[in-house]
Design a protein around this motif. Structure first.
Motif, mmCIF file in Angstrom:
data_model
loop_
_atom_site.group_PDB
_atom_site.id
_atom_site.type_symbol
_atom_site.label_atom_id
_atom_site.label_comp_id
_atom_site.label_asym_id
_atom_site.label_seq_id
_atom_site.Cartn_x
_atom_site.Cartn_y
_atom_site.Cartn_z
ATOM 1 N N VAL A 95 89.536 34.510 33.443
ATOM 2 C CA VAL A 95 88.754 34.203 32.269
ATOM 3 C C VAL A 95 89.282 34.771 31.021
ATOM 4 O O VAL A 95 89.291 34.343 30.035
ATOM 5 C CB VAL A 95 87.301 34.286 32.667
ATOM 6 C CG1 VAL A 95 86.461 33.894 31.256
ATOM 7 C CG2 VAL A 95 86.833 33.571 33.718
ATOM 8 N N TYR A 99 90.405 33.021 27.856
ATOM 9 C CA TYR A 99 89.542 32.978 26.490
ATOM 10 C C TYR A 99 90.232 33.605 25.242
ATOM 11 O O TYR A 99 90.284 33.079 24.155
ATOM 12 C CB TYR A 99 88.516 34.362 26.700
ATOM 13 C CG TYR A 99 87.760 34.435 25.636
ATOM 14 C CD1 TYR A 99 86.727 33.671 25.418
ATOM 15 C CD2 TYR A 99 87.879 35.556 24.591
ATOM 16 C CE1 TYR A 99 85.758 33.897 24.272
ATOM 17 C CE2 TYR A 99 87.137 35.738 23.672
ATOM 18 C CZ TYR A 99 86.163 35.004 23.143
ATOM 19 O OH TYR A 99 85.371 35.187 21.979
ATOM 20 N N VAL A 148 84.079 25.314 26.817
ATOM 21 C CA VAL A 148 83.705 25.675 28.163
ATOM 22 C C VAL A 148 84.316 26.958 28.475
ATOM 23 O O VAL A 148 83.553 27.698 29.187
ATOM 24 C CB VAL A 148 84.343 24.534 29.045
ATOM 25 C CG1 VAL A 148 84.157 25.213 30.809
ATOM 26 C CG2 VAL A 148 83.842 23.319 28.967
ATOM 27 N N VAL A 149 85.466 27.397 28.310
ATOM 28 C CA VAL A 149 86.110 28.711 28.511
ATOM 29 C C VAL A 149 84.922 29.965 27.907
ATOM 30 O O VAL A 149 84.735 30.831 28.274
ATOM 31 C CB VAL A 149 87.522 28.969 28.094
ATOM 32 C CG1 VAL A 149 88.117 30.368 28.174
ATOM 33 C CG2 VAL A 149 88.362 27.771 28.879
ATOM 34 N N ALA A 152 82.333 30.205 30.037
ATOM 35 C CA ALA A 152 82.854 31.272 31.132
ATOM 36 C C ALA A 152 82.641 32.425 30.762
ATOM 37 O O ALA A 152 82.510 33.077 31.824
ATOM 38 C CB ALA A 152 83.710 30.475 31.643
ATOM 39 N N HIS A 154 81.023 34.262 28.959
ATOM 40 C CA HIS A 154 79.792 34.892 28.977
ATOM 41 C C HIS A 154 79.298 35.378 30.354
ATOM 42 O O HIS A 154 78.597 36.226 30.428
ATOM 43 C CB HIS A 154 78.665 33.833 28.344
ATOM 44 C CG HIS A 154 78.505 33.911 26.779
ATOM 45 N ND1 HIS A 154 77.533 34.093 26.084
ATOM 46 C CD2 HIS A 154 79.650 33.571 26.011
ATOM 47 C CE1 HIS A 154 77.829 34.259 24.700
ATOM 48 N NE2 HIS A 154 78.928 33.832 24.861
ATOM 49 N N PHE A 155 79.570 34.444 31.299
ATOM 50 C CA PHE A 155 79.246 35.151 32.730
ATOM 51 C C PHE A 155 80.056 35.958 33.203
ATOM 52 O O PHE A 155 79.614 36.708 33.883
ATOM 53 C CB PHE A 155 79.238 33.435 33.477
ATOM 54 C CG PHE A 155 78.327 32.503 33.292
ATOM 55 C CD1 PHE A 155 76.923 32.478 33.925
ATOM 56 C CD2 PHE A 155 78.319 31.494 32.143
ATOM 57 C CE1 PHE A 155 75.926 31.729 33.486
ATOM 58 C CE2 PHE A 155 77.287 30.623 31.857
ATOM 59 C CZ PHE A 155 76.105 30.826 32.383
ATOM 60 N N ALA A 156 81.362 35.793 32.951
ATOM 61 C CA ALA A 156 82.458 36.709 33.591
ATOM 62 C C ALA A 156 82.373 38.025 32.904
ATOM 63 O O ALA A 156 82.522 39.413 33.617
ATOM 64 C CB ALA A 156 83.705 36.122 33.285
ATOM 65 N N TYR A 177 73.373 34.659 29.595
ATOM 66 C CA TYR A 177 73.549 33.405 30.196
ATOM 67 C C TYR A 177 73.201 32.015 29.680
ATOM 68 O O TYR A 177 73.644 30.942 29.915
ATOM 69 C CB TYR A 177 72.645 33.515 31.457
ATOM 70 C CG TYR A 177 73.197 34.758 32.471
ATOM 71 C CD1 TYR A 177 74.547 34.818 32.667
ATOM 72 C CD2 TYR A 177 72.435 35.625 33.229
ATOM 73 C CE1 TYR A 177 75.114 35.746 33.737
ATOM 74 C CE2 TYR A 177 73.065 36.630 33.872
ATOM 75 C CZ TYR A 177 74.325 36.753 34.102
ATOM 76 O OH TYR A 177 74.867 37.850 35.129
ATOM 77 N N GLY A 180 75.842 31.110 27.220
ATOM 78 C CA GLY A 180 76.850 30.785 27.934
ATOM 79 C C GLY A 180 76.835 29.382 28.465
ATOM 80 O O GLY A 180 77.766 28.463 28.420
ATOM 81 N N ALA A 184 79.135 26.115 27.311
ATOM 82 C CA ALA A 184 79.830 25.311 28.334
ATOM 83 C C ALA A 184 79.167 23.624 27.982
ATOM 84 O O ALA A 184 79.948 22.848 28.408
ATOM 85 C CB ALA A 184 79.553 25.639 29.829
#
Length: 269
Positions: A95, A99, A148-149, A152, A154-156, A177, A180, A184
């Protein structure tokens, strides 16, 4: 002086700010780092490209020069994107590396679409492969994928991102979350063309709010947060955030002619 909208103005101001920063520090860290090893005397290239970029950023506000200046800025963004793509070929895809690539791709798409909108506004001929309807749809798809990345990431990197959320906002991790998921969702909406202009507008607002609520207050924080140090990083990331927001507003403006919920909307003229 003629501008096509708020996104155009924000994009131009951010480019001017980043190029001025390059002239002050003699490099584009951390955005363009490492500098392409094939080029000798990197400081000369850094100052020269910063001067050209500064002129191009100012030229965006002049009707006669704006289309050409958007292309010049796009060329610089393409080099930046190429340097960010290098880690994808040298190591495992994750990710973080995606990013970095998408962070550079967002402003490239902004310059690309801005050039197309300016050419269409003036009614001048240009290469259809760059400014045609199909080209704009490709640009929209790529921008949606980048969003979308962003989500992602934000979660990673939730813990790192949560540390940037202002202390007065409750539930920091929940905000990370939620935003994020919103990034997405906006990207997916743009890709499948479900309310694409609304999705792009909300994406632009989220990016702009990140600059206003996170990066700008960091200049007044004592001591300076670790994620905003040193000063060059603080200025670069602040201006980059607004550059990405301006790009998202440009994407939304290019969808003005689309039908809400349509999968076959026509780009704005």
């Amino acid at each position: 002086m003629r501008i096509t909208g708020f996104g155009h103005a924000l994009f131009g101001i951010s480019v001017v700010g980043l190029s001025a920063l390059g002239l002050v520090y003699g490099n584009f860290r951390p955005l363009l780092e490492p500098f392409p090893a094939l080029l000798p005397r990197p400081e000369v290239w850094a100052y020269g490209s910063a001067a050209v970029l500064l002129a191009a950023g100012g030229g965006l506000f002049l009707a006669r020069t704006a289309p050409a200046c958007a292309m010049i800025i796009g060329a610089f963004e393409l080099v930046w994107m190429a340097t960010r793509a290098r880690p994808l070929f040298l190591g495992p895809v994750n990710v973080g590396s995606l990013y970095g690539l998408c962070e550079a791709m967002g402003p490239l798409i902004g310059a690309w679409i801005l050039h197309a909108l300016l050419r269409r506004r003036d009614g001048t001929s240009s290469v259809a492969a760059v400014t045609g309807d199909r080209a704009l749809r490709v640009a929209w798809f790529l921008f949606g994928a980048a969003c979308v990345v962003y989500g992602a990431a934000h979660f990673a990197y939730a813990a790192y991102t949560a540390a940037m959320v202002p202390a007065w906002i409750p539930g920091r991790m929940g905000i990370v979350y939620l935003t994020g998921a919103c990034h997405a969702a906006a990207g997916i909406g743009i890709i499948i063309r479900f309310l694409p202009r609304l999705a792009a507008t909300l994406e632009a607002i989220m990016m702009g709010l990140f600059g206003v609520l996170v990066w700008l207050p960091s200049f007044f924080a004592q001591p300076r947060p670790g994620w905003a140090s040193p000063a060059q990083v603080q200025w670069s990331e602040t201006l980059l955030t607004f550059l990405m927001a301006g790009s998202a507003f440009i994407v939304a403006a290019s969808m003005r002619g689309t039908k809400s919920g349509s999968r076959r909307g026509q780009p704005a003229n």
